[in-house]
Scaffold this motif. Structure first.
Motif: not given
Length: 97
Positions: A36-43, A46-51, A59-70, A72-73
């Protein structure tokens, strides 16, 4: 309340999860929940709208190869920061399989 979210948003009842959140809560993405670190996902939307602050365990982001796709929120944190969140929120709920 601190909510730890450990499953893919596509493999859980996301609407039920989102209905629990309030502005005083924080969400920590762990294990497969870091998808759910990827842009434009519903979670994240929603969290951005509700502040509601959203964190992800680095460590979990790195393990899944997502560091460059996180988004900025998302705030990437380590285990020490995780402990700090648990001190801030004595009440916690784990959302996972």
């Amino acid at each position: 309340m601190l909510y730890t979210y450990s499953v893919s948003i596509y493999q859980s009842d996301l609407e039920a999860f989102l209905s629990l959140l309030t502005k005083e809560d924080d969400v920590l993405l762990i294990q497969d929940g870091v998808l759910a670190v990827l842009e434009e996902n519903p979670l994240l939307k929603y969290c951005l709208q509700q502040q509601i602050s959203v964190y992800a365990l680095i460590d979990d982001v790195l393990a899944r190869g997502l560091k460059d796709q996180v988004s900025h929120h998302i705030k990437l944190i380590n285990y020490g920061d995780f402990v700090d969140l648990t001190v801030k929120h004595p009440q916690q709920i784990h959302w996972g399989a």
